[in-house]
Design a protein around this motif. Structure first.
Motif, PDB file in Angstrom:
ATOM      1  N   GLU A  33       0.819  -1.195   0.000  1.00 44.60           N
ATOM      2  CA  GLU A  33       0.000   0.000   0.000  1.00 44.60           C
ATOM      3  C   GLU A  33       0.858   1.252   0.000  1.00 44.60           C
ATOM      4  OE1 GLU A  33      -3.518   2.165  -0.109  1.00 44.60           O
ATOM      5  OE2 GLU A  33      -3.188   0.012  -0.313  1.00 44.60           O
ATOM      6  N   THR A  34       1.917   1.221   0.769  1.00 45.06           N
ATOM      7  CA  THR A  34       2.841   2.352   0.826  1.00 45.06           C
ATOM      8  C   THR A  34       4.271   1.831   0.819  1.00 45.06           C
ATOM      9  OG1 THR A  34       3.026   2.422   3.232  1.00 45.06           O
ATOM     10  CG2 THR A  34       1.173   3.620   2.241  1.00 45.06           C
ATOM     11  N   SER A  35       5.196   2.711   0.430  1.00 48.33           N
ATOM     12  CA  SER A  35       6.608   2.341   0.464  1.00 48.33           C
ATOM     13  C   SER A  35       7.061   2.103   1.887  1.00 48.33           C
ATOM     14  CB  SER A  35       7.448   3.455  -0.169  1.00 48.33           C
ATOM     15  OG  SER A  35       7.056   3.667  -1.503  1.00 48.33           O
ATOM     16  N   LYS A 118       2.557   8.322   0.535  1.00 42.34           N
ATOM     17  CA  LYS A 118       2.829   6.889   0.399  1.00 42.34           C
ATOM     18  C   LYS A 118       4.292   6.602   0.087  1.00 42.34           C
ATOM     19  CE  LYS A 118      -1.836   5.678  -1.146  1.00 42.34           C
ATOM     20  NZ  LYS A 118      -2.645   5.004  -2.178  1.00 42.34           N
ATOM     21  N   ALA A 412       3.585   2.484  -5.919  1.00 39.69           N
ATOM     22  CA  ALA A 412       4.832   2.560  -5.169  1.00 39.69           C
ATOM     23  C   ALA A 412       5.792   1.485  -5.667  1.00 39.69           C
ATOM     24  CB  ALA A 412       4.600   2.469  -3.666  1.00 39.69           C
TER      25      ALA A 412
END
Length: 444
Positions: A33-35, A118, A412
């Protein structure tokens, strides 16, 4: 440290000038979902817990490297003007000719702003980065000239960083020859109240040559550990290693269209050690460089075999969370806490193992070596100079990734992060115990 794939036509020149050490796996990173979810080292270091107390605000970290791109989404607002010492190249300190410097800055001060929050974070996202761009060794044409340019330029870079407010100086670069002018510049930095961190190099599984400036007296030499908190196979080992930090499967801001990369190596570990110093210093701005370093040494995750240090992780793995919550006595303000300065300055330095010589009484109790099989520090200060005089000029080395992770702007990073590669741990015939303090799963 980091690399682009070189142009085919320059293959011979590249081989002659640089030993490219490609680290990490070739796969792209895992979908998330996010780095931030990919940044295992921040979880292991309890970053969010530390950020409640400090993000490193008020501390400037100099990144002496390939330049730093201030337009990277995760670095906007964190990058100071800096200085360009790559006179033969176009651009300035904000022009990163390799992407490596931007990556180190991302590991130190990334803000996670990419993609509307993100992106990737650095360990000290409130700190500022002072970029100092070094010459591109590929422009030198041969190994001897590349080494010569490096050692001629680095003293100016260090002095500039000190004179322009950098309390922490990060040098994620390495080459095989030391130089008296670099040694003098490091002394200048220490006398002016700064700390200098440098990676020990990534040829631990390829001859393990001593690399500079990490082996320069007064520089904090940083080795890399993996997810298992053991020395990575490529991380070099020896008495020049003072501490270790995570340096495997690192997701961070860097150059390129997406602004995100994955890398491994002692470059990355050095950036985290520098960021750790920034966190501690921001909470204790009145401490001297000696006190900040002493507290870092006192709170390291140390070896567990009864020794105070070993040649794989030095005095232990950096733990800024512990340094912030339970720093202990920072000790004398004017005494450098590692033994190498006193040993190097002595007219008849001891041949005892590093940390057991006359400089050991200046080291914190948690960082003294009571024995062991470490090579004496004098072997670095004296013996190495003799050996290197008979060898070819060493190549300037940047610990590098195999390739950049292609990161779609909307997702990402994608792919699967690998598990630690086989072969991690101690060099053949040695032990490499690492303290795991039990601060939660995977934490330290």
């Amino acid at each position: 440290m980091h690399s682009r794939t070189p142009h085919r036509g320059r293959g011979a020149a590249v081989t002659a000038v640089l030993a490219l050490m490609f680290m990490g796996a070739a796969e792209a990173p895992a979908l998330a979902e996010t780095s931030r979810e990919q940044q295992w080292f921040l979880d292991a270091m309890h970053a969010e817990e530390m950020w409640k107390a400090t993000t490193g605000k008020g501390i400037t970290v100099a990144v002496i490297d390939t330049g730093v791109d201030p337009t990277n989404p995760d670095l906007k607002g964190r990058i100071l003007p800096g200085r360009d010492l790559a006179e033969d190249l176009s651009g300035d300190a904000h022009t990163d000719y390799d992407g490596h410097g931007t990556g180190m800055a991302g590991l130190i001060a990334g803000t996670g702003s990419y993609g509307g929050g993100k992106g990737s974070f650095g360990l000290a996202p409130g700190s500022k980065i002072l970029p100092v761009r070094m010459p591109n060794p590929l422009e030198a044409g041969n190994e001897a000239e590349a080494s010569k340019r490096f050692n001629e330029t680095l003293p100016t870079a260090i002095r500039y960083a000190v004179d322009n407010g950098a309390r922490v100086i990060n040098i994620s670069l390495a080459q095989r020859e030391g130089d008296p002018q670099v040694t003098d510049a490091v002394k200048y930095a220490l006398n002016k109240g700064s700390l200098v961190f440098a990676g020990v190099g990534n040829d631990g599984d390829k001859g393990n040559p001593v690399m500079y400036p990490a082996a320069t007296p007064g520089v904090v030499g940083v080795a890399a550990v993996g997810r298992d908190l053991r020395r990575t196979s490529e991380s070099e080992f020896g008495p020049q290693v003072d501490m270790a930090a995570p340096g495997q499967d690192m997701i961070h801001a860097c150059g390129g269209k997406t602004g995100l990369c994955r890398s491994s190596g002692t470059s990355d570990a050095t950036a985290l050690a520098s960021a750790s110093a920034a966190l501690v210093w921001s909470v204790h701005p009145d401490w001297t460089n000696n006190q900040v370093l002493r507290v870092m040494l006192n709170t390291l995750g140390a070896p567990t075999d009864g020794a105070k240090r070993n040649d794989s992780i030095g005095y232990g793995i950096v733990r800024p969370r512990v340094a912030l919550t339970d720093p202990g006595d920072p000790g004398p303000a004017d005494v450098y806490p590692l033994p190498d300065l006193e040993a190097a300055a002595s007219a008849s330095p001891s041949t005892a193992p590093s940390g057991a010589d006359k400089g050991a009484d200046t080291a914190p109790a948690a960082a003294r070596d009571e024995g062991g099989d470490s090579v004496p520090w004098v072997a670095v200060v004296v013996g190495v100079a003799v050996l290197l005089a008979a060898a070819l000029a060493g190549v300037i080395v940047v610990a590098r990734r195999r390739r950049r992770a292609a990161v779609p702007p909307t997702t990402a990073v994608s792919g699967q992060l690998p598990h630690p590669a086989p072969g991690y741990g101690p060099p053949p015939g040695t032990s490499d115990p690492v303290h795991r303090p039990g601060n939660g799963p995977g934490g330290f």
